[in-house]
Write a protein that holds these residues in place. Structure first.
Motif, PDB file in Angstrom:
ATOM      1  N   HIS A   1      33.948  38.052  51.881  1.00 27.40           N
ATOM      2  CA  HIS A   1      33.492  37.608  50.435  1.00 27.40           C
ATOM      3  C   HIS A   1      34.209  38.281  49.353  1.00 27.40           C
ATOM      4  O   HIS A   1      34.640  37.716  48.272  1.00 27.40           O
ATOM      5  N   VAL A   2      34.635  39.559  49.692  1.00 28.34           N
ATOM      6  CA  VAL A   2      35.289  40.388  48.629  1.00 28.34           C
ATOM      7  C   VAL A   2      36.935  39.931  48.521  1.00 28.34           C
ATOM      8  O   VAL A   2      37.313  39.895  47.684  1.00 28.34           O
ATOM      9  N   PHE A   3      37.382  39.726  49.689  1.00 32.23           N
ATOM     10  CA  PHE A   3      38.725  39.242  49.799  1.00 32.23           C
ATOM     11  C   PHE A   3      38.887  37.862  49.116  1.00 32.23           C
ATOM     12  O   PHE A   3      39.837  37.520  48.412  1.00 32.23           O
ATOM     13  N   ASP A   4      37.834  36.807  49.455  1.00 28.69           N
ATOM     14  CA  ASP A   4      37.859  35.637  48.717  1.00 28.69           C
ATOM     15  C   ASP A   4      37.754  35.804  47.041  1.00 28.69           C
ATOM     16  O   ASP A   4      38.377  35.166  46.421  1.00 28.69           O
ATOM     17  N   ARG A   5      36.879  36.550  46.776  1.00 34.42           N
ATOM     18  CA  ARG A   5      36.844  37.011  45.343  1.00 34.42           C
ATOM     19  C   ARG A   5      38.124  37.300  44.863  1.00 34.42           C
ATOM     20  O   ARG A   5      38.721  36.951  43.774  1.00 34.42           O
ATOM     21  N   ILE A   6      38.737  38.256  45.451  1.00 33.66           N
ATOM     22  CA  ILE A   6      40.157  38.899  44.904  1.00 33.66           C
ATOM     23  C   ILE A   6      41.160  37.673  45.018  1.00 33.66           C
ATOM     24  O   ILE A   6      42.038  37.454  44.143  1.00 33.66           O
ATOM     25  N   SER A   7      41.118  36.712  45.964  1.00 31.58           N
ATOM     26  CA  SER A   7      42.131  35.739  45.924  1.00 31.58           C
ATOM     27  C   SER A   7      41.713  34.689  44.970  1.00 31.58           C
ATOM     28  O   SER A   7      42.435  33.977  44.390  1.00 31.58           O
ATOM     29  N   ARG A   8      40.709  34.665  44.282  1.00 33.86           N
ATOM     30  CA  ARG A   8      40.257  33.483  43.242  1.00 33.86           C
ATOM     31  C   ARG A   8      40.358  34.169  42.020  1.00 33.86           C
ATOM     32  O   ARG A   8      39.798  33.664  40.876  1.00 33.86           O
ATOM     33  N   LEU A   9      40.615  35.602  41.822  1.00 28.10           N
ATOM     34  CA  LEU A   9      40.786  35.875  40.349  1.00 28.10           C
ATOM     35  C   LEU A   9      41.436  35.187  39.513  1.00 28.10           C
ATOM     36  O   LEU A   9      42.735  34.348  40.028  1.00 28.10           O
ATOM     37  N   PRO A  10      41.296  34.951  38.194  1.00 24.78           N
ATOM     38  CA  PRO A  10      42.066  34.099  37.230  1.00 24.78           C
ATOM     39  C   PRO A  10      43.534  34.184  37.243  1.00 24.78           C
ATOM     40  O   PRO A  10      44.120  33.167  37.143  1.00 24.78           O
ATOM     41  N   LEU A  11      44.013  35.393  37.238  1.00 28.99           N
ATOM     42  CA  LEU A  11      45.289  35.752  37.403  1.00 28.99           C
ATOM     43  C   LEU A  11      45.921  36.289  38.595  1.00 28.99           C
ATOM     44  O   LEU A  11      45.158  36.826  39.290  1.00 28.99           O
ATOM     45  N   PRO A  12      47.298  36.181  38.635  1.00 29.98           N
ATOM     46  CA  PRO A  12      47.877  36.417  40.018  1.00 29.98           C
ATOM     47  C   PRO A  12      47.613  37.755  40.509  1.00 29.98           C
ATOM     48  O   PRO A  12      47.283  38.862  39.776  1.00 29.98           O
ATOM     49  N   VAL A  13      47.589  37.872  41.793  1.00 32.67           N
ATOM     50  CA  VAL A  13      47.206  39.259  42.519  1.00 32.67           C
ATOM     51  C   VAL A  13      48.494  39.649  43.345  1.00 32.67           C
ATOM     52  O   VAL A  13      49.117  38.655  43.851  1.00 32.67           O
ATOM     53  N   ILE A  14      49.011  40.590  43.306  1.00 37.08           N
ATOM     54  CA  ILE A  14      50.115  41.045  44.083  1.00 37.08           C
ATOM     55  C   ILE A  14      49.859  42.301  44.855  1.00 37.08           C
ATOM     56  O   ILE A  14      49.614  43.228  44.437  1.00 37.08           O
ATOM     57  N   ALA A  15      50.057  42.009  46.071  1.00 38.12           N
ATOM     58  CA  ALA A  15      49.962  43.164  46.972  1.00 38.12           C
ATOM     59  C   ALA A  15      51.280  44.020  47.217  1.00 38.12           C
ATOM     60  O   ALA A  15      52.321  43.133  47.785  1.00 38.12           O
ATOM     61  N   ALA A  16      51.361  45.119  46.902  1.00 40.89           N
ATOM     62  CA  ALA A  16      52.510  45.949  47.099  1.00 40.89           C
ATOM     63  C   ALA A  16      52.159  46.884  48.478  1.00 40.89           C
ATOM     64  O   ALA A  16      51.652  47.764  48.327  1.00 40.89           O
ATOM     65  N   VAL A  17      52.976  46.451  49.482  1.00 44.71           N
ATOM     66  CA  VAL A  17      52.473  47.017  50.737  1.00 44.71           C
ATOM     67  C   VAL A  17      53.568  47.912  51.519  1.00 44.71           C
ATOM     68  O   VAL A  17      54.765  47.532  51.749  1.00 44.71           O
ATOM     69  N   ASP A  18      53.018  49.143  51.676  1.00 40.73           N
ATOM     70  CA  ASP A  18      53.777  50.084  52.332  1.00 40.73           C
ATOM     71  C   ASP A  18      53.067  50.535  53.665  1.00 40.73           C
ATOM     72  O   ASP A  18      51.708  50.299  53.756  1.00 40.73           O
ATOM     73  N   GLY A  19      53.746  50.730  54.856  1.00 40.88           N
ATOM     74  CA  GLY A  19      53.268  51.255  55.857  1.00 40.88           C
ATOM     75  C   GLY A  19      52.579  50.275  56.638  1.00 40.88           C
ATOM     76  O   GLY A  19      52.605  49.112  56.572  1.00 40.88           O
ATOM     77  N   TYR A  20      51.310  50.699  57.119  1.00 38.45           N
ATOM     78  CA  TYR A  20      50.336  49.822  58.087  1.00 38.45           C
ATOM     79  C   TYR A  20      49.778  48.987  56.906  1.00 38.45           C
ATOM     80  O   TYR A  20      48.883  49.194  55.981  1.00 38.45           O
ATOM     81  N   ALA A  21      49.498  47.622  57.444  1.00 39.84           N
ATOM     82  CA  ALA A  21      48.728  46.816  56.805  1.00 39.84           C
ATOM     83  C   ALA A  21      48.251  45.981  58.146  1.00 39.84           C
ATOM     84  O   ALA A  21      48.723  44.813  58.463  1.00 39.84           O
TER      85      ALA A  21
END
Length: 246
Positions: A83-103
């Motif tokens: 549910h929290v990931f879904d909220r993040i995906s639905r935020l009105p403006l873009p979300v950028i994941a800046a990923v270093d190391g383990y994901a």
């Protein structure tokens, strides 16, 4: 600030949120989920571009296994991370994941929830959940096929493979790869390009991108109709035509 499990820095048109549980390689626990919900509350009310990243050279090593081991069927149905990931995906403006190391695991699923993903040369991303007796149930089974296609998503999710930067870039999980020291600047450069555009047009573009296939083209035309009546569309197009005359 240093002790916060989610460090949030607000800077005008953008917010940078850093997962900060170094002792667990930024594993996603209930406290971190709660803080992410708080952040969504804020950004749903006052939209800005969000950059998600992790402290200590790690994005997120997964869900907190200590907590996950003790969860039962009712906890699964609650969809704590889903549910929290879904909220993040639905935020009105873009979300950028800046990923270093383990994901990994839930950390990968958090990255998949972003609109744009960039990484460092040190990234390691994948979903090893079946090796722990569970599935990737917080978005990977439907988001990852949209990102990389069904065949590649199936291979990643069914084998538990972990990809390095070169392969993840080739597969389309990330749009660019950078040296670790350049990751933050690369993320801000993307934000700069996003915020130079009309905010309503960006919001509507995100809505159209995330719509199911059977919603098109009707949703595109409805959103465009609203924008065609927008004063900002008139202003920007007039400015464009006047620049072309000079």
């Amino acid at each position: 600030m240093a002790d916060e499990v989610l460090r949030v820095v607000e800077d005008g048109d953008r917010v940078v949120a850093t997962l900060n549980r170094p002792a667990t390689r930024n594993a996603i626990d209930q406290e971190l989920v709660d803080r992410l919900h708080d952040l969504c509350d804020e950004l749903e009310g006052a939209p800005r571009v969000l950059v998600l990243t992790g402290a200590g050279g790690v994005f997120a090593s997964g869900a907190d296994i200590g907590q996950l081991r003790d969860r039962r069927a009712d906890d699964a149905r609650r969809g704590i991370n889903t549910h929290v990931f879904d909220r993040i995906s639905r935020l009105p403006l873009p979300v950028i994941a800046a990923v270093d190391g383990y994901a990994l695991g839930g950390g990968a699923e958090l990255a998949y929830a972003a609109d744009i993903r960039i990484a460092t040369t040190d990234v390691r991303i994948g979903n090893p959940e079946p090796g722990l007796g569970i599935i990737a149930a917080a978005g990977a089974t439907w988001r990852l096929p949209r990102i990389v296609g069904h065949a590649r998503a199936a291979e990643l999710l069914l084998t538990g493979r972990v990809l390095g930067a070169e392969e993840a870039l080739a597969w389309g999980i990330f749009s660019s790869v950078h040296p670790p020291a350049d990751l933050e600047a690369a993320a801000h450069a993307i934000v700069d390009r996003v915020v130079a555009n009309d905010p309503l047009a960006i919001r509507h573009t995100k809505t159209a991108l995330n719509a199911p296939a059977d919603a098109h083209p009707a949703i595109d035309l409805a959103l465009q109709a609203e924008l065609f009546e927008s004063p900002e569309k008139q202003r920007r197009m007039t400015a464009f035509l006047e620049r072309r005359k000079t």
